[in-house]
Design a protein around this motif. Sequence first.
Motif, PDB file in Angstrom:
ATOM      1  N   GLY A  50       3.998  -9.329 -21.948  1.00 40.06           N
ATOM      2  CA  GLY A  50       4.451 -10.699 -21.748  1.00 40.06           C
ATOM      3  C   GLY A  50       3.585 -11.493 -20.794  1.00 40.06           C
ATOM      4  N   ASN A  51       3.292 -12.733 -21.156  1.00 40.26           N
ATOM      5  CA  ASN A  51       2.455 -13.597 -20.328  1.00 40.26           C
ATOM      6  C   ASN A  51       3.036 -13.828 -18.940  1.00 40.26           C
ATOM      7  OD1 ASN A  51       0.524 -13.928 -22.309  1.00 40.26           O
ATOM      8  ND2 ASN A  51       1.314 -15.895 -23.034  1.00 40.26           N
ATOM      9  N   GLU A  52       4.368 -13.805 -18.852  1.00 39.02           N
ATOM     10  CA  GLU A  52       5.017 -14.098 -17.574  1.00 39.02           C
ATOM     11  C   GLU A  52       4.944 -12.932 -16.595  1.00 39.02           C
ATOM     12  OE1 GLU A  52       8.114 -12.188 -20.215  1.00 39.02           O
ATOM     13  OE2 GLU A  52       6.402 -13.538 -20.437  1.00 39.02           O
ATOM     14  N   THR A  53       4.471 -11.782 -17.054  1.00 39.10           N
ATOM     15  CA  THR A  53       4.397 -10.607 -16.183  1.00 39.10           C
ATOM     16  C   THR A  53       3.415 -10.829 -15.038  1.00 39.10           C
ATOM     17  OG1 THR A  53       4.932  -9.107 -18.008  1.00 39.10           O
ATOM     18  CG2 THR A  53       3.862  -8.138 -16.083  1.00 39.10           C
ATOM     19  N   GLN A  54       3.884 -10.595 -13.817  1.00 42.20           N
ATOM     20  CA  GLN A  54       2.989 -10.598 -12.665  1.00 42.20           C
ATOM     21  C   GLN A  54       2.501  -9.166 -12.454  1.00 42.20           C
ATOM     22  OE1 GLN A  54       5.011 -11.683  -9.054  1.00 42.20           O
ATOM     23  NE2 GLN A  54       6.561 -10.090  -9.246  1.00 42.20           N
ATOM     24  N   PHE A  55       1.291  -9.025 -11.920  1.00 42.82           N
ATOM     25  CA  PHE A  55       0.791  -7.664 -11.718  1.00 42.82           C
ATOM     26  C   PHE A  55       0.194  -7.500 -10.330  1.00 42.82           C
ATOM     27  CE2 PHE A  55      -2.897  -9.852 -13.511  1.00 42.82           C
ATOM     28  CZ  PHE A  55      -3.977  -9.361 -12.775  1.00 42.82           C
ATOM     29  N   ILE A  56       0.364  -6.284  -9.837  1.00 43.54           N
ATOM     30  CA  ILE A  56      -0.211  -5.863  -8.559  1.00 43.54           C
ATOM     31  C   ILE A  56      -1.386  -4.950  -8.883  1.00 43.54           C
ATOM     32  CG2 ILE A  56       0.194  -4.598  -6.417  1.00 43.54           C
ATOM     33  CD1 ILE A  56       3.177  -5.413  -6.743  1.00 43.54           C
ATOM     34  N   PRO A  57      -2.604  -5.404  -8.626  1.00 41.95           N
ATOM     35  CA  PRO A  57      -3.776  -4.580  -8.914  1.00 41.95           C
ATOM     36  C   PRO A  57      -4.039  -3.572  -7.806  1.00 41.95           C
ATOM     37  CG  PRO A  57      -4.485  -6.659  -8.009  1.00 41.95           C
ATOM     38  CD  PRO A  57      -2.964  -6.712  -8.062  1.00 41.95           C
ATOM     39  N   GLY A  58      -4.972  -2.687  -8.059  1.00 46.05           N
ATOM     40  CA  GLY A  58      -5.319  -1.695  -7.053  1.00 46.05           C
ATOM     41  C   GLY A  58      -6.012  -2.279  -5.841  1.00 46.05           C
ATOM     42  N   ASN A  74      -4.349  -1.371  -2.669  1.00 39.73           N
ATOM     43  CA  ASN A  74      -2.982  -1.898  -2.614  1.00 39.73           C
ATOM     44  C   ASN A  74      -1.942  -0.814  -2.893  1.00 39.73           C
ATOM     45  OD1 ASN A  74      -3.652  -4.574  -2.005  1.00 39.73           O
ATOM     46  ND2 ASN A  74      -3.875  -5.128  -4.153  1.00 39.73           N
ATOM     47  N   CYS A  75      -1.620  -0.040  -1.890  1.00 42.22           N
ATOM     48  CA  CYS A  75      -0.480   0.877  -1.968  1.00 42.22           C
ATOM     49  C   CYS A  75       0.798   0.035  -1.957  1.00 42.22           C
ATOM     50  CB  CYS A  75      -0.518   1.817  -0.770  1.00 42.22           C
ATOM     51  SG  CYS A  75       0.958   2.810  -0.523  1.00 42.22           S
ATOM     52  N   SER A  76       1.781   0.429  -2.749  1.00 43.86           N
ATOM     53  CA  SER A  76       3.038  -0.321  -2.799  1.00 43.86           C
ATOM     54  C   SER A  76       4.228   0.572  -2.486  1.00 43.86           C
ATOM     55  CB  SER A  76       3.258  -0.927  -4.191  1.00 43.86           C
ATOM     56  OG  SER A  76       2.360  -1.968  -4.461  1.00 43.86           O
ATOM     57  N   VAL A  77       5.128   0.068  -1.661  1.00 40.84           N
ATOM     58  CA  VAL A  77       6.470   0.635  -1.536  1.00 40.84           C
ATOM     59  C   VAL A  77       7.338  -0.124  -2.523  1.00 40.84           C
ATOM     60  CG1 VAL A  77       8.408   1.127  -0.002  1.00 40.84           C
ATOM     61  CG2 VAL A  77       6.090   0.996   0.924  1.00 40.84           C
TER      62      VAL A  77
END
Length: 214
Positions: free
Chosen positions: A183-191, A14-17
Motif C-alpha cells: 500500500g502506498n500509505e505504508t510508512q517505513f523505517i529503513p535500516g 535504526n534499531c527499533s523498540v
Amino acid sequence: MKYQIIPVTPFQQNCSVIWCKDTLQAAIVDPGGDIDRITTEVEKLGLTLVKILLTHGHIDHVGGAQALAEQQNIPIVGPHIDDSFWLENLPGQSKNFGFPEVGAFTPNQYLNDGDTVELGNQKLQVVHCPGHTPGHVVFYSASSKTAWVGDVLFRSSIGRTDFPQSNHQDLINSITKKLWPLGNETQFIPGHGPMSTFSEERQHNPFVADQLLG
C-alpha cells in the motif's frame, strides 16, 4: 503497533523498540549493538522484552543480538535461513567492519515469506525480500501501516547489492513486487536514515520510482 527508533553502532543503524500498547510486550528489531542503550530505553518505557527480530545478517543489524538474548533470556527470530552464512561469518564481519568481536550464532527461529510474528495483541507479517542479502525479511504491521524494511529500501535510495550473494534485480523485484503491494500509505523505517512512505518513493526515488521502471 507503537515504536521508538534507537540509532546504534558507528553505522547509526535504526534499531527499533516495537510494542503492543495493550500488553506492553516488546520486541527489538535489529539490535546491532549498544545494548545498554537499548535496555535503558525499554526500562524507561515500562516494557517487557519478549523477542528479538532480525531483518538480515549484517553485523550492524545483528551484532548485539546474541548478547541481548542471553541477558534478557529471550529468543532471536529471523531472518530467512538463506542469510545463515552471514550469521556464521560474524567473526569475519567484525574484523572487516571494525566492530567489537561477535561470535556466530543460530537464531531460535528462521522465518519464511508469509509467516506471522505475534507481539502481544499485535501481528507482524513477514515478507521475504532478497536482493541486498538473500535471506532479508521485512516486518509489516497492517494495523499501523508500518514496515521495518532493513536495508532493502531507503528514502531516495535502495540497498547495496555488491555483497556476496546480493542480486540487484532480486532487490528491484522485492521492492516493486513485495513492498509496493502493501500500500502506498505504508510508512517505513529503513535500516539507516529517515523514514519515508512507499508513495513518496514510488514518486521520487531515483532507483525505483514508477516512471523509471514503467
